[in-house]
Each structure stands twice: as C-alpha cells, then as structure tokens.
Design a protein around this motif. Structure first.
Motif, short mmCIF file in Angstrom:
data_model
loop_
_atom_site.label_atom_id
_atom_site.label_comp_id
_atom_site.label_asym_id
_atom_site.label_seq_id
_atom_site.Cartn_x
_atom_site.Cartn_y
_atom_site.Cartn_z
N LEU A 80 0.82 -1.22 0.00
CA LEU A 80 0.00 0.00 0.00
C LEU A 80 0.85 1.27 0.00
CD1 LEU A 80 -2.75 -1.11 2.52
CD2 LEU A 80 -3.15 -0.40 0.15
N GLY A 81 2.17 1.09 0.08
CA GLY A 81 3.06 2.24 0.02
C GLY A 81 3.11 3.05 1.30
N ILE A 82 2.81 2.43 2.44
CA ILE A 82 2.88 3.12 3.73
C ILE A 82 4.31 3.06 4.24
CG2 ILE A 82 2.07 3.10 6.12
CD1 ILE A 82 -0.56 1.92 5.08
N SER A 83 4.87 4.20 4.50
CA SER A 83 6.29 4.30 4.88
C SER A 83 6.56 3.67 6.24
CB SER A 83 6.73 5.75 4.90
OG SER A 83 8.02 5.88 5.45
N GLU A 84 7.69 2.97 6.32
CA GLU A 84 8.17 2.43 7.60
C GLU A 84 9.51 3.05 7.98
OE1 GLU A 84 7.93 -1.97 7.90
OE2 GLU A 84 7.20 -1.86 5.85
N GLY A 85 9.92 4.07 7.26
CA GLY A 85 11.24 4.66 7.46
C GLY A 85 11.40 5.34 8.81
N LYS A 86 12.55 5.11 9.42
CA LYS A 86 12.83 5.69 10.74
C LYS A 86 13.00 7.21 10.66
CE LYS A 86 16.14 5.49 14.56
NZ LYS A 86 17.38 4.86 15.09
N LYS A 87 13.75 7.68 9.68
CA LYS A 87 14.02 9.11 9.57
C LYS A 87 12.74 9.91 9.37
CE LYS A 87 16.78 12.48 6.98
NZ LYS A 87 17.75 12.68 5.86
N GLN A 88 11.89 9.44 8.46
CA GLN A 88 10.63 10.14 8.21
C GLN A 88 9.75 10.13 9.46
OE1 GLN A 88 7.46 8.19 6.16
NE2 GLN A 88 7.05 9.96 4.84
N PHE A 89 9.70 8.99 10.13
CA PHE A 89 8.88 8.88 11.35
C PHE A 89 9.35 9.87 12.41
CE2 PHE A 89 8.76 6.98 15.64
CZ PHE A 89 7.39 7.05 15.87
N GLU A 90 10.66 9.93 12.64
CA GLU A 90 11.18 10.83 13.68
C GLU A 90 10.93 12.29 13.33
OE1 GLU A 90 15.23 9.57 13.95
OE2 GLU A 90 14.78 8.00 15.44
N GLU A 91 11.03 12.63 12.04
CA GLU A 91 10.74 14.00 11.62
C GLU A 91 9.27 14.34 11.85
OE1 GLU A 91 11.92 14.25 7.57
OE2 GLU A 91 14.08 14.41 8.01
N LEU A 92 8.39 13.43 11.48
CA LEU A 92 6.95 13.66 11.67
C LEU A 92 6.59 13.76 13.15
CD1 LEU A 92 5.50 11.22 8.98
CD2 LEU A 92 5.46 13.72 8.91
N LEU A 93 7.21 12.91 13.95
CA LEU A 93 6.93 12.91 15.40
C LEU A 93 7.33 14.24 16.02
CD1 LEU A 93 5.94 11.25 17.83
CD2 LEU A 93 8.30 10.44 18.13
N SER A 94 8.44 14.80 15.56
CA SER A 94 8.89 16.09 16.11
C SER A 94 8.00 17.25 15.67
CB SER A 94 10.34 16.35 15.68
OG SER A 94 10.43 16.55 14.28
N GLN A 95 7.31 17.08 14.53
CA GLN A 95 6.50 18.17 13.98
C GLN A 95 5.06 18.16 14.46
OE1 GLN A 95 6.87 17.50 9.79
NE2 GLN A 95 9.08 17.91 9.75
N LYS A 96 4.49 16.98 14.67
CA LYS A 96 3.06 16.87 14.92
C LYS A 96 2.74 16.96 16.42
CE LYS A 96 2.41 16.27 10.55
NZ LYS A 96 1.81 17.33 9.73
N LYS A 97 1.60 17.57 16.71
CA LYS A 97 1.19 17.75 18.11
C LYS A 97 0.29 16.63 18.61
CE LYS A 97 1.27 22.80 17.58
NZ LYS A 97 0.44 24.04 17.58
N ILE A 98 -0.38 15.94 17.68
CA ILE A 98 -1.31 14.87 18.06
C ILE A 98 -0.83 13.57 17.42
CG2 ILE A 98 -3.70 14.05 17.95
CD1 ILE A 98 -4.54 16.99 17.63
N VAL A 99 -0.71 12.52 18.24
CA VAL A 99 -0.29 11.20 17.75
C VAL A 99 -1.43 10.22 17.97
CG1 VAL A 99 1.42 9.36 17.88
CG2 VAL A 99 2.11 11.74 18.31
N VAL A 100 -1.93 9.67 16.88
CA VAL A 100 -2.96 8.62 16.95
C VAL A 100 -2.27 7.28 16.75
CG1 VAL A 100 -5.11 7.74 16.00
CG2 VAL A 100 -4.69 10.22 16.04
N ILE A 101 -2.25 6.47 17.80
CA ILE A 101 -1.54 5.18 17.77
C ILE A 101 -2.57 4.07 17.60
CG2 ILE A 101 -0.01 3.63 19.04
CD1 ILE A 101 0.86 6.12 20.68
N VAL A 102 -2.41 3.28 16.53
CA VAL A 102 -3.39 2.24 16.20
C VAL A 102 -2.71 0.87 16.24
CG1 VAL A 102 -5.19 1.52 14.60
CG2 VAL A 102 -4.47 3.93 14.65
N GLU A 103 -2.97 0.11 17.30
CA GLU A 103 -2.46 -1.27 17.47
C GLU A 103 -0.94 -1.36 17.25
OE1 GLU A 103 -4.33 -3.13 19.10
OE2 GLU A 103 -5.51 -4.46 17.81
N ASN A 104 -0.21 -0.35 17.68
CA ASN A 104 1.24 -0.32 17.51
C ASN A 104 1.86 -0.05 18.88
OD1 ASN A 104 3.96 0.40 16.90
ND2 ASN A 104 3.35 0.99 14.82
#
Length: 478
Positions: free
Chosen positions: A371-395
């Motif tokens: 489905l093309g959903i990214s699993e990259g560490k670098k992208q995840f860490e960048e998004l985590l630092s930018q976003k104020k709300i984190v929706v965690i789904v079965e992870n």
C-alpha cells in the motif's frame, strides 16, 4: 511426466496419475476409508492395515496407502467381504485398548472411536482384566502428554520427529503386543514444532497439556483464520466458546492445511498465541484516565480530527488488515494528516528458523508495503517532532518509549491493555485481530482472508466501523 489414466472406484470412473498412491484418490472422492498410519505429510508406512480395499484381479485385499495406481484398475471399498476384513483388523486394535471414551480427552475427535462406533463393537470377546497395561499420563515435555494404553502404534509421531523436525526423540520400545511409544532415555520433546504430534495422533494417546480437560470439543465453535505470530501467516482453526455470563473465549488453535503457506503444521509458539487474544483486553474507553462511554470517546476524537487534522500523525501497525491500512491511507491523503507504519519492535531474528517461523513477528508487513505506507525511521522521527497529536493504532512502539510522547496529545486505539493506557489522553477499545474480518498478505505475498465468528467479545466495535463513525462526526462538525 506421469500419464493420466482412468480407474474405477466403487463403480465410478476417475482420472488419476499412474504410479501415485491409491488412497489419495479415495480421499479426493470423499470416501472415508479407515486409516491410522497414513498421513499426506509423512507418506506410507503400511503398519495399521486399516485401509484395505478390494482390487479386481488381486487374490487378496490390498492396503490402499501402498498400492500404486494402474490403468484400468477396479477398486471396491464397500462390500461384505472387505468390510469384514477391516472389522477383523479393527478388533485386533481394540484387544488392548482401554475403550475409555467417556474419560478420554480425545473423545469427539478420535478416529478409533469413530470406527469402533461404525463397526458396532459394543461387546468385547476378550476379558477386560486380561488386557496388557502400560503407562498413563506420561509427560513428554513441550506441552505433550502420552497415554501408552491408548496408542495404536501408527508411528505418525515418531515419523514426524524423524522426518520433519529431525530431532528423533520418539521411538517404539518392547515387542509384540507390549510395544509402546516413548521418548528415548534421558530425552524429552525439544522441537519448536513438537505439539504437532498431538494433531497427528489419530487417537487419545498424545494430548496437549494446555488443552486437555478444558473443554469437550463438541461444545466448541470453529472458524478458519491465520496465525498472527509472524509474517508466515500459517493457516489455523480457531476453536472458541461463549460460556454463560462470560466473554467469548478462545480455547485453542489447530493447524489448517494450506500447501502454499504452512503445509500441515504450525509452530508451538503460534499455537499457544491464542492466549494473547484472551488476556489483557481493554474493555472501557478513557479520557484523561477517566472511564467514559464509547460514544464520548469517539466524539472527542472526531473533534480533534476536525480541528487539528494537519497536526496529526497516524501511527499504524502491520497487525492491521489490508482494508484497515487502506482506510487510514485514504484518510491521511484526503485530510492532510501524516501516516507512518514504523514498527521495528516486531523484528526478532532469534525467532526465525528454516521451517515456518520468520524474523518478522507481525502478520501484514507485506500488505503495508504494497500500500506504500512508509516504515522509514528518519521520516517517522521528523513527523513525530513536527506533529502535536499522535494517533496510535495497534502499535506498541511507544510501550517503553513514552518519554517521546511528552507534550503530545495521544489517542490510543487498541484491543490490548498496554502501559500507554495510563498516559494516553483518549483510549478507545477496538476489536482484536480475530474478532474482525479482513485480509492479510504474508511474507511470500500470499493474501489470505479471515471471516470471524467472534464479534461478541469486541467491547466497542471493529476498527473500521469506529473510524467511519469518527469520520462521519468530524464531517458533521465541518
């Protein structure tokens, strides 16, 4: 290439491969020929003699498990003569068998019991006190118990340890009608696949310590599913039951034949993983650690999505179905939310082997990649630092990393209780892996489907139904 020939089975013409084993074609024609020792994964042994058939032109009955197909052969599995032969063989099996079906844990799934009842052996011609006795309730290790008196010496179990696991723990000891199955001196079952001998055993000689005396099998309901223990996606039967005043509970997993995925077997870890479905379930919704109704939690999540969609990071999981992942991908695309499938915690190289187990302890990473959903560490860490709300789904990535969520608004959608429940701002319970329908793509890119019959245990609903309700309320706000 082998020739295709015509043979006749009980008056019906059948196409078969010349030289192949006759018993396989009896099974294909749904003829329930009695048998103990034969199993497709183990091949022919020919020791039980129960699968006798008449073949026109042969002087005496032949065992179908060791009879090659020949052009024009005429086979009969029914008739007074051949049925008497099988009855006589079965009576020999019963000479030393305790015939204790009411107290045997295999009752309802025992081939000897089925053949015994079909044959009408209600009175024995042998005095019970003259039977040979052997050891009862022998602990073989690896969750397997042995009752030597109930064994019919089909040797399926010993052949499994010799030919499949190559661990060679089991053998036949003593001689004649004193012969018994046991482990070699000083050995126990040691393979990670040892509990398969329980399924292979056609009688009540080998039983699971985990399941024995927990339920009678005729009270259980069953549906077909896949194991979520790793990315192999082994096919299983799920046996469950809803007792009065209790939630629907799973009592065991059993392997389900799929020659394209797992063949006939599953690993012991996967077999016992049903306990994860029963234990540590979330039953209540929470807002700021206060129990609330599901409706209130859904409404609060919808409000956040409506007012802060561009500030949201959706962290999804390879435990989600293809349909759930596609739903979140569409939501992120249409609403400007960020989406990540980062989940390195499920990689475990120590779990993999050269049989069925893989190092990826999740069932649908291949589906997530497709489905093309990214699993990259670098992208995840960048998004985590930018976003104020984190929706965690079965992870459960943040299970031991909750400090990374400081100063974040955390929404947790989960079926199992985790340490995040205590720190999340909103917690919404959802249906578990086996309480919902869905498709999953395994490591070999085989897509498989689950259609669950266990919806009663879901405290709030399936993830798809809840998220659709959240989206609907969010749009109403707009």
């Amino acid at each position: 290439m082998s020739d295709i020939v015509n043979i006749i089975i009980n008056g019906k013409e059948v196409e078969a491969i010349e030289g192949s084993v006759l018993i396989d074609y009896l099974f294909k024609e749904n003829i329930d020929i009695p048998h103990f020792c034969y199993h497709p994964a183990l091949g022919t042994d020919g020791n039980c003699r129960m699968c006798m058939v008449e073949i026109e032109g042969s002087k005496r009955p032949q065992i179908s498990c060791d009879t090659p197909v020949k052009a024009g052969m005429v086979v009969r599995t029914q008739g007074e003569n051949i049925e008497k032969v099988r009855r006589d063989i079965l009576e020999l099996e019963l000479i030393n068998h305790p015939v204790d079906c009411p107290t045997c844990d295999q009752a309802g799934e025992c081939k000897l019991q089925d053949y015994y009842m079909e044959g009408g052996f209600y009175e024995s011609r042998l005095e019970a006190e003259n039977k040979n006795h052997a050891k009862k309730a022998v602990d073989l290790g690896k969750n397997v118990m042995l009752d030597q008196e109930r064994c019919v010496l089909c040797t399926r179990c010993s052949r499994f340890t010799d030919e499949i696991t190559h661990t060679n723990e089991l053998g036949i000891f003593s001689r004649s009608d004193h012969s018994v199955i046991s482990t070699f001196p000083g050995k126990e079952l040691e393979s990670d696949y040892s509990m398969n001998v329980v399924d292979l055993c056609p009688v009540g000689a080998l039983t699971s310590k985990d399941f024995r005396f927990n339920q009678r099998v005729w009270f259980l309901e069953t549906f077909e599913a896949i194991c979520s223990g790793c990315s192999k996606g082994c096919n299983i039967y799920v046996d469950h039951k809803k007792e009065k005043y209790k939630d629907d509970q799973i009592f065991r997993f059993r392997p389900r034949e799929n020659l394209d995925v797992n063949g006939y077997f599953i690993c012991d870890d996967g077999r016992l993983s049903y306990k994860d479905e029963n234990d540590k379930r979330i039953s209540d919704a929470f807002i700021s650690q206060e129990i609330v109704s599901t409706k209130e939690a859904v409404t609060n999540i919808a409000n956040l999505l409506h007012t802060h969609s561009s500030d949201i990071l959706l962290l999804v999981s390879p435990f989600l179905s293809n349909e759930e992942l596609a739903m979140f991908k569409d939501y992120a695309k249409n609403n400007g939310a960020a989406l990540s499938g980062y989940s390195p915690q499920y990689n475990d190289k120590t779990f993999a082997d050269d049989m069925l187990r893989t190092s990826d302890r999740s069932p649908n990473r291949a589906g997530m990649k497709a489905l093309g959903i990214s699993e990259g560490k670098k992208q995840f860490e960048e998004l985590l630092s930018q976003k104020k709300i984190v929706v965690i789904v079965e992870n459960n990535y943040f299970e031991d990393k909750q400090d990374l969520l400081e100063r974040k608004e955390v929404i947790l959608l989960s079926s199992n209780d985790t340490t995040l429940v205590e720190s999340a701002n909103i917690v919404l319970p959802i249906a578990s892996f086996l309480e919902k329908d869905g498709s999953y793509t395994n490591i070999d890119e085989v897509t498989q489907h689950i259609k669950s019959t266990m919806r009663k245990n879901a405290p709030a609903g399936t993830l798809i139904s809840l998220w659709q309700e959240i989206e609907s309320l969010s749009q109403e706000e707009a």
